[in-house]
Design an enzyme around this catalytic site. Sequence first.
Site, short mmCIF file in Angstrom:
data_model
loop_
_atom_site.label_atom_id
_atom_site.label_comp_id
_atom_site.label_asym_id
_atom_site.label_seq_id
_atom_site.Cartn_x
_atom_site.Cartn_y
_atom_site.Cartn_z
N LEU A 262 0.77 -1.23 0.01
CA LEU A 262 -0.04 0.00 0.08
C LEU A 262 0.78 1.26 0.17
CD1 LEU A 262 -2.90 0.77 0.34
CD2 LEU A 262 -2.64 1.13 2.58
N ASP B 168 6.26 -4.53 14.44
CA ASP B 168 5.65 -4.07 13.18
C ASP B 168 4.90 -2.65 13.11
OD1 ASP B 168 4.93 -5.02 9.99
OD2 ASP B 168 3.28 -4.15 10.99
N SER C 37 3.56 -6.48 2.44
CA SER C 37 2.31 -5.89 2.97
C SER C 37 1.20 -6.16 2.24
CB SER C 37 2.71 -4.42 3.19
OG SER C 37 1.53 -3.87 3.81
N GLN C 38 0.36 -5.29 1.85
CA GLN C 38 -0.72 -5.55 0.85
C GLN C 38 -0.45 -6.52 -0.51
OE1 GLN C 38 -4.01 -2.62 -0.15
NE2 GLN C 38 -2.96 -2.82 -2.05
N HIS D 279 7.11 -1.68 10.29
CA HIS D 279 6.51 -1.97 8.93
C HIS D 279 7.37 -1.58 7.74
CE1 HIS D 279 3.27 -3.86 6.74
NE2 HIS D 279 3.52 -2.80 6.12
#
Length: 305
Positions: free
Chosen positions: A48, A231, A114-115, A286
């Site tokens: 993202l 994270d 991630s995404q 993250h």
Amino acid sequence: MMKGFVTDSIIWKRESSGGAARLMWPLLGACLWAAAVAFKPVIIVHGLFDSSGDFKNLQRFINESHPGTNVTVIDLFDRGSSLQPMWKQVEGFKAAVYPIMQNSAEGVHFICYSQGGLICRGILSTLPNHNVHSFISLSSPQAGQYGDTDYLKYLFPQFVKSNLYHLCYTSIGQRVSICNYWNDPHHRDMYTNSSDYLALLNSDRPNPNSTEWKNNFLRLNKLVLVGGPDDGVITPWQSSQFGFFDDNETVVEMQRQGVYLKDIFGLKTLAARGDLILCSVPYVQHVWWHSNETVFHACMEKWLV
């Protein structure tokens, strides 16, 4: 003199030929060794609000560790475009990665951040002839997302985690990528009935394609799930390893989740094969997973051969 020169020349050539032969075999052996350990291409899918330019460090780590590796960071749905619906992104990324797969007879590796880890799951589930060997899911909300994070405050300033379901579980909300995997443990029925993406991937509601998707997913050689307790974005962080909240917001680990116990799309099968790897690293926020050299060496390097 000419005769001697010719003779000497011939003698030199014979000696040179012998020397060349002595040199040739080690060189040939080295070439054969290099061919035998040629590294499979690596495909990176961003998360993202990211773009391909954010992965220069990861590309460098790969090229230093595995020289000659063809590394492709797919340049699609960058920045704000990463909010587009997940199935739309899956189809776009699928079209971009498929030619790379076709040109790689020995297969490819996925690193999906991630995404992007959920996008890659969509590709692996719906592409019947993929040749992905290692799928490295790098801090990805594989079991969904439910947390008050800076991302949430930025995207939906009028919402907090407890009331975002009012938006996400509507037809309008499902046009936003994060709502496609928003998993509110207090409104499971709404999630099950409304989620156009994660609920289908996890067969949380009847999916006529579930058997086919499972067979496609199990073409993987290795599934590597990377995450950690510091994270700060993926909530709970155990979602990166298929753990998630129950309705009391107590984390239930992957091995006690229905998606694992029922082997919905192959997690239990992969574990039985020895092909499901969990890699947990503390003290990594993250945004740094793909730039952290320790994470690369501990969780990724050995699976990229």
